[in-house]
Design a protein around this motif. Structure first.
Motif, short mmCIF file in Angstrom:
data_model
loop_
_atom_site.label_atom_id
_atom_site.label_comp_id
_atom_site.label_asym_id
_atom_site.label_seq_id
_atom_site.Cartn_x
_atom_site.Cartn_y
_atom_site.Cartn_z
N ARG A 267 0.94 -1.19 0.04
CA ARG A 267 0.03 -0.06 -0.11
C ARG A 267 0.75 1.01 -0.07
NH1 ARG A 267 -3.85 2.04 4.65
NH2 ARG A 267 -1.90 2.22 5.48
N ALA A 268 2.00 1.45 0.83
CA ALA A 268 2.72 2.44 0.97
C ALA A 268 3.75 2.58 -0.68
CB ALA A 268 3.93 2.29 1.98
N ARG A 269 3.75 1.44 -1.20
CA ARG A 269 4.62 1.60 -2.41
C ARG A 269 3.58 2.39 -3.31
NH1 ARG A 269 9.22 -0.92 -3.59
NH2 ARG A 269 9.79 -2.32 -2.60
N GLY A 270 2.53 2.13 -3.42
CA GLY A 270 1.37 2.75 -4.21
C GLY A 270 1.08 4.37 -4.00
N ARG A 271 1.01 4.17 -2.51
CA ARG A 271 0.78 5.65 -1.98
C ARG A 271 1.88 6.62 -2.30
NH1 ARG A 271 -1.21 5.85 3.95
NH2 ARG A 271 -3.23 5.49 2.89
N TYR A 272 3.05 6.32 -2.25
CA TYR A 272 4.26 7.10 -2.14
C TYR A 272 5.15 6.80 -3.70
CZ TYR A 272 3.03 7.65 2.51
OH TYR A 272 2.38 7.69 3.85
N GLY A 273 4.54 6.17 -4.28
CA GLY A 273 5.23 6.04 -5.86
C GLY A 273 6.57 5.47 -5.66
N ILE A 274 6.75 4.29 -4.77
CA ILE A 274 8.07 3.64 -4.90
C ILE A 274 7.79 2.27 -5.77
CG2 ILE A 274 9.93 2.83 -3.41
CD1 ILE A 274 9.31 5.79 -3.26
N LYS A 275 8.64 2.34 -6.90
CA LYS A 275 8.61 0.96 -7.79
C LYS A 275 9.38 -0.10 -7.42
CE LYS A 275 5.65 2.93 -11.15
NZ LYS A 275 4.58 3.42 -10.34
N ALA A 276 8.80 -1.33 -7.14
CA ALA A 276 9.80 -2.11 -6.80
C ALA A 276 10.74 -2.39 -7.90
CB ALA A 276 9.05 -3.44 -6.69
N PRO A 277 11.97 -2.68 -7.70
CA PRO A 277 12.52 -3.32 -6.40
C PRO A 277 13.18 -2.11 -5.66
CG PRO A 277 14.40 -3.34 -8.12
CD PRO A 277 13.15 -2.80 -8.78
N ALA A 278 12.95 -0.90 -5.71
CA ALA A 278 13.15 0.17 -5.01
C ALA A 278 12.70 0.16 -3.30
CB ALA A 278 12.84 1.67 -5.55
N THR A 279 13.64 0.43 -2.61
CA THR A 279 13.37 0.50 -1.17
C THR A 279 13.61 1.91 -0.57
OG1 THR A 279 15.66 -0.40 -0.57
CG2 THR A 279 13.85 -2.05 -0.91
N SER A 280 13.61 2.94 -1.31
CA SER A 280 13.99 4.12 -0.70
C SER A 280 13.65 5.31 -1.70
CB SER A 280 15.71 4.41 -0.43
OG SER A 280 16.35 4.41 -1.74
N GLY A 281 13.43 6.29 -1.29
CA GLY A 281 12.95 7.70 -1.93
C GLY A 281 11.94 8.32 -1.43
N ASN A 282 11.21 7.89 -0.14
CA ASN A 282 10.32 8.59 0.51
C ASN A 282 10.37 8.26 1.82
OD1 ASN A 282 7.54 8.80 1.52
ND2 ASN A 282 7.48 10.16 0.01
N GLU A 283 10.66 9.10 2.88
CA GLU A 283 10.74 8.76 4.05
C GLU A 283 9.56 7.97 4.81
OE1 GLU A 283 10.77 11.04 8.48
OE2 GLU A 283 11.90 12.07 6.76
N ASN A 284 8.30 8.27 4.45
CA ASN A 284 7.22 7.60 4.74
C ASN A 284 7.12 6.30 4.37
OD1 ASN A 284 5.97 9.84 6.09
ND2 ASN A 284 5.42 10.51 4.06
N PHE A 285 7.49 6.07 3.09
CA PHE A 285 7.54 4.52 2.48
C PHE A 285 8.78 3.91 3.41
CE2 PHE A 285 9.89 1.44 0.33
CZ PHE A 285 9.12 0.59 -0.03
N GLU A 286 9.77 4.56 3.52
CA GLU A 286 10.95 3.99 4.25
C GLU A 286 10.66 3.49 5.63
OE1 GLU A 286 14.46 6.57 3.83
OE2 GLU A 286 13.95 6.39 1.49
N ARG A 287 9.80 4.00 6.37
CA ARG A 287 9.44 3.67 7.69
C ARG A 287 8.61 2.61 7.61
NH1 ARG A 287 7.74 8.96 8.59
NH2 ARG A 287 5.68 8.20 8.64
#
Length: 131
Positions: free
Chosen positions: A26-46
């Motif tokens: 859900r966080a990937r979709g909300r913050y636009g982090i495409k797999a396989p990335a695991t960084s780029g938005n602090e909210n997603f990273e948490r």
């Protein structure tokens, strides 16, 4: 009944892992982090770190639960396991909100795992020496 409580804890632990995975998706979709990335938005990273920390904690927790169930008491192991699950759920939702809110859930789960480890460890030692 009490001998089935640790099995229920295992089911709840698996559901917790599924919940954590869902939260990451859900966080990937909300913050636009495409797999396989695991960084780029602090909210997603948490949320991602919450999932990884939960997986890591589960690896240590399940042997403690098993030892306490076999060598201490299925009832006490089950109760300790329920406390661990509750602490990890608290941790998951708190960490998803803000990193500085995760402490109490972490402490509750860690204390429960510690009690299970001590109970199981003492039981193993007693079994080895025949008391």
């Amino acid at each position: 009944m009490s001998s089935h409580l640790p099995a229920l804890v295992v089911v709840l632990t698996v559901l917790l892992l599924v919940l954590a995975t869902w939260m990451v998706g859900r966080a990937r979709g909300r913050y636009g982090i495409k797999a396989p990335a695991t960084s780029g938005n602090e909210n997603f990273e948490r949320v991602f770190r919450m999932q990884m920390n939960t997986v890591e904690s589960t690896v240590a927790f399940l042997p403690c639960l098993w030892l306490a169930t076999q060598y201490w008491s299925p009832l006490f192991a089950g109760i300790g396991g329920l406390v661990w699950v509750a602490g990890r759920v608290w941790y998951a939702f708190a960490y998803a909100q803000a990193a500085n809110k995760r402490g109490m859930g972490f402490m509750i789960a860690s204390a429960a795992a510690g009690v299970l480890l001590v109970g199981g460890g003492v039981g193993v030692i007693r079994a080895l020496v025949g008391i």
